[in-house]
Design an enzyme around this catalytic site. Structure first.
Site, PDB file in Angstrom:
ATOM      1  N   GLY A  44       0.825  -1.208   0.000  1.00 18.39           N
ATOM      2  CA  GLY A  44       0.000   0.000   0.000  1.00 18.39           C
ATOM      3  C   GLY A  44       0.858   1.255   0.000  1.00 18.39           C
ATOM      4  N   GLU A 142      -2.635  -7.104   1.536  1.00 21.29           N
ATOM      5  CA  GLU A 142      -1.922  -7.184   2.818  1.00 21.29           C
ATOM      6  C   GLU A 142      -2.735  -6.608   3.975  1.00 21.29           C
ATOM      7  OE1 GLU A 142       2.758  -7.376   1.474  1.00 21.29           O
ATOM      8  OE2 GLU A 142       1.923  -5.408   1.958  1.00 21.29           O
ATOM      9  N   GLY A 215       6.957 -10.017 -15.133  1.00 22.44           N
ATOM     10  CA  GLY A 215       8.330  -9.700 -14.752  1.00 22.44           C
ATOM     11  C   GLY A 215       9.085  -9.076 -15.912  1.00 22.44           C
ATOM     12  N   THR A 241      12.149  -5.806  -5.942  1.00 24.20           N
ATOM     13  CA  THR A 241      11.135  -5.576  -4.896  1.00 24.20           C
ATOM     14  C   THR A 241      10.424  -4.246  -5.188  1.00 24.20           C
ATOM     15  OG1 THR A 241      12.682  -6.601  -3.348  1.00 24.20           O
ATOM     16  CG2 THR A 241      10.760  -5.487  -2.391  1.00 24.20           C
ATOM     17  N   ASP A 245       4.521  -2.816  -7.565  1.00 18.36           N
ATOM     18  CA  ASP A 245       3.858  -1.638  -6.976  1.00 18.36           C
ATOM     19  C   ASP A 245       4.034  -0.411  -7.876  1.00 18.36           C
ATOM     20  OD1 ASP A 245       3.147  -3.161  -4.754  1.00 18.36           O
ATOM     21  OD2 ASP A 245       5.051  -2.751  -3.757  1.00 18.36           O
ATOM     22  N   ASN A 269       5.396   0.238 -17.627  1.00 17.21           N
ATOM     23  CA  ASN A 269       6.594  -0.593 -17.798  1.00 17.21           C
ATOM     24  C   ASN A 269       7.860   0.253 -17.650  1.00 17.21           C
ATOM     25  OD1 ASN A 269       5.261  -2.996 -18.230  1.00 17.21           O
ATOM     26  ND2 ASN A 269       5.541  -3.035 -20.442  1.00 17.21           N
ATOM     27  N   GLY A 280      15.887  -1.454  -2.789  1.00 13.87           N
ATOM     28  CA  GLY A 280      14.768  -1.031  -1.933  1.00 13.87           C
ATOM     29  C   GLY A 280      13.512  -0.830  -2.753  1.00 13.87           C
TER      30      GLY A 280
HETATM   31  P1  ATP Z   1       6.670  -7.687  -6.956  1.00 16.75           P
HETATM   32  O1  ATP Z   1       7.971  -8.416  -6.787  1.00 16.75           O
HETATM   33  O2  ATP Z   1       6.803  -6.220  -6.820  1.00 16.75           O
HETATM   34  O3  ATP Z   1       5.527  -8.279  -6.167  1.00 16.75           O
HETATM   35  P2  ATP Z   1       5.157  -8.625  -9.245  1.00 16.75           P
HETATM   36  O4  ATP Z   1       5.354 -10.097  -9.249  1.00 16.75           O
HETATM   37  O5  ATP Z   1       3.858  -8.095  -8.777  1.00 16.75           O
HETATM   38  O6  ATP Z   1       6.340  -7.898  -8.498  1.00 16.75           O
HETATM   39  P3  ATP Z   1       6.384  -8.466 -11.823  1.00 16.75           P
HETATM   40  O7  ATP Z   1       5.597  -9.151 -12.860  1.00 16.75           O
HETATM   41  O8  ATP Z   1       7.616  -9.137 -11.316  1.00 16.75           O
HETATM   42  O9  ATP Z   1       5.373  -8.046 -10.673  1.00 16.75           O
HETATM   43  O10 ATP Z   1       6.850  -7.038 -12.336  1.00 16.75           O
HETATM   44  C1  ATP Z   1       5.941  -5.986 -12.589  1.00 16.75           C
HETATM   45  C2  ATP Z   1       6.421  -5.190 -13.778  1.00 16.75           C
HETATM   46  O11 ATP Z   1       7.707  -4.612 -13.460  1.00 16.75           O
HETATM   47  C3  ATP Z   1       6.669  -6.005 -15.039  1.00 16.75           C
HETATM   48  O12 ATP Z   1       5.474  -6.200 -15.762  1.00 16.75           O
HETATM   49  C4  ATP Z   1       7.685  -5.131 -15.754  1.00 16.75           C
HETATM   50  O13 ATP Z   1       7.050  -4.027 -16.396  1.00 16.75           O
HETATM   51  C5  ATP Z   1       8.528  -4.580 -14.601  1.00 16.75           C
HETATM   52  N1  ATP Z   1       9.712  -5.411 -14.344  1.00 16.75           N
HETATM   53  C6  ATP Z   1       9.841  -6.392 -13.423  1.00 16.75           C
HETATM   54  N2  ATP Z   1      11.061  -6.956 -13.480  1.00 16.75           N
HETATM   55  C7  ATP Z   1      11.734  -6.311 -14.454  1.00 16.75           C
HETATM   56  C8  ATP Z   1      13.063  -6.409 -15.015  1.00 16.75           C
HETATM   57  N3  ATP Z   1      13.942  -7.303 -14.557  1.00 16.75           N
HETATM   58  N4  ATP Z   1      13.399  -5.555 -16.023  1.00 16.75           N
HETATM   59  C9  ATP Z   1      12.514  -4.629 -16.481  1.00 16.75           C
HETATM   60  N5  ATP Z   1      11.271  -4.485 -16.003  1.00 16.75           N
HETATM   61  C10 ATP Z   1      10.877  -5.301 -15.010  1.00 16.75           C
HETATM   62  O1  RIB Z   2       5.617  -5.341  -3.145  1.00 17.30           O
HETATM   63  C1  RIB Z   2       6.779  -5.212  -2.387  1.00 17.30           C
HETATM   64  C2  RIB Z   2       6.430  -5.145  -0.935  1.00 17.30           C
HETATM   65  O2  RIB Z   2       5.884  -6.375  -0.531  1.00 17.30           O
HETATM   66  C3  RIB Z   2       7.617  -4.922  -0.036  1.00 17.30           C
HETATM   67  O3  RIB Z   2       7.926  -3.568   0.150  1.00 17.30           O
HETATM   68  C4  RIB Z   2       7.219  -5.635   1.247  1.00 17.30           C
HETATM   69  O4  RIB Z   2       6.875  -4.757   2.271  1.00 17.30           O
HETATM   70  C5  RIB Z   2       6.055  -6.540   0.867  1.00 17.30           C
HETATM   71  O5  RIB Z   2       4.906  -6.115   1.467  1.00 17.30           O
END
Ligand code: ATP
Ligand code: RIB
Length: 300
Positions: A44, A142, A215, A241, A245, A269, A280
């Site tokens: 959030g 969350e 990703g 990470t 968001d 993107n 971070g």
């Molecule tokens: P989180 O780890 O924040 O929970 P998520 O699983 O919700 O992530 P992802 O699909 O990993 O989301 O990533 C969200 C978006 O971030 C992707 O659709 C892409 O636009 C961007 N992104 C993530 N990883 C990369 C990367 N290695 N290089 C470039 N863009 C990325």
């Molecule tokens: O989406 C990333 C977040 O997931 C981190 O900052 C952590 O706090 C977890 O909630």
């Protein structure tokens, strides 16, 4: 410059306790890590800060504990221009924490919800006059399921657009994700939301409202009966990470500003690609001019 739009984020505030290590320890094993980082986080709070940096007027609705972590969360909102009138400080509970291991090019996370478990329907009612005026309402998983379902129902009944980022996987999500304007699962969360369905079925049956983040491969969505993938930008990722968001907030800001699906996803993107280049969750979250700069470089 886009018109200033307003966003309410209903969700978690965490402090991220991050350790970098060469690998993940096995059960019963102790290893030496290389670095400890204490940083602002929580899906959030991350989404609120990302949207504010991209120029939106942001109202955060959530809870922190009456402790140093909670006070630092509130200071961080102030520093980023996020309105925290509806962030309650609750006595006798700890601020949410996320315990993150960065190893072997990926993160693994355990969240202790703490005060986030006290984001109640009553708090939604209290903040509702403000929430109802916003261009977009953002939620994640969350905070308590009951509160998510309640807030989304209110949004639906009042015709307020909501975006649900169904992360992490939470039982019951299918029920409340159904009539939400936008849903943004990653592949794993999509399978949990629509068990037994193929990726193609999930996308086509939720045309125009479901964005599947992939990703470093980008984002898939369906439009006019066709599945499109908008590729991610190729960058050197340091810490992913908070990529999701940043993506969610940038998409919400762009969509609420009137951009179409493909333009909004490209903008998001770019923002997410900038975010993964620093350590971070909030460390690399970009400001509007950085995203616009990246997009105009790419058009050259
Ligand atoms: P989180 O780890 O924040 O929970 P998520 O699983 O919700 O992530 P992802 O699909 O990993 O989301 O990533 C969200 C978006 O971030 C992707 O659709 C892409 O636009 C961007 N992104 C993530 N990883 C990369 C990367 N290695 N290089 C470039 N863009 C990325
Ligand atoms: O989406 C990333 C977040 O997931 C981190 O900052 C952590 O706090 C977890 O909630």
């Amino acid at each position: 410059m886009m018109n200033q739009i307003s966003i309410a984020v209903i969700g978690s505030c965490n402090i991220d306790v991050v350790v970098e290590a060469p690998k993940r320890p096995l059960a019963g094993e102790t290893i030496l890590g290389s670095r400890l980082i204490i940083a602002q986080g929580g899906k959030g709070a991350n989404q609120a800060v990302a949207a504010a940096r991209l120029g939106a007027k942001v109202y955060m609705v959530g809870c922190v504990g009456d402790d140093d972590y909670g006070r630092s969360v509130l200071k961080n909102f102030e520093a980023n221009g996020v309105n925290s009138d509806y962030v309650k400080t609750v006595e006798g509970v700890t601020t949410g924490t996320a315990h993150i291991t960065l190893a072997e090019g990926d993160n693994s996370i355990i969240v202790i919800k703490g005060a986030n478990d006290l984001v109640t329907p009553a708090l939604i009612d209290e903040a509702w006059p403000q929430i109802a005026k916003c261009d977009m309402v953002m939620l994640q998983h969350e905070i308590p399921a009951e509160t998510i379902a309640y807030a989304l129902k209110k949004c639906r009944e009042a015709g307020v657009k909501a975006l649900l980022n169904p992360a992490p996987v939470l039982e019951g999500a299918k029920e409340w994700a159904q009539d939400t304007a936008f849903v943004t699962p990653n592949e794993h969360e999509a399978q949990a939301l629509f068990p037994g369905k193929s990726t193609e079925q999930i996308l086509l049956e939720n045309e125009g409202r479901l964005l599947m983040t992939l990703g470093s491969k980008g984002v898939a969505y369906a439009e006019n009966g066709v599945i499109n993938t908008v590729p991610a930008f190729k960058v050197e990722a340091v810490d992913t990470t908070g990529a999701g968001d940043t993506f969610n907030s940038a998409f919400a800001v762009a969509k609420a500003s009137g951009k179409n699906m493909s333009e909004s996803i490209t903008f998001a993107n770019a923002a997410a690609a900038l975010s993964v280049q620093k350590i971070g969750a909030q460390g690399g979250m970009p400001y509007l001019d950085e995203v616009e700069g990246m997009l105009s470089e790419c058009r050259k």
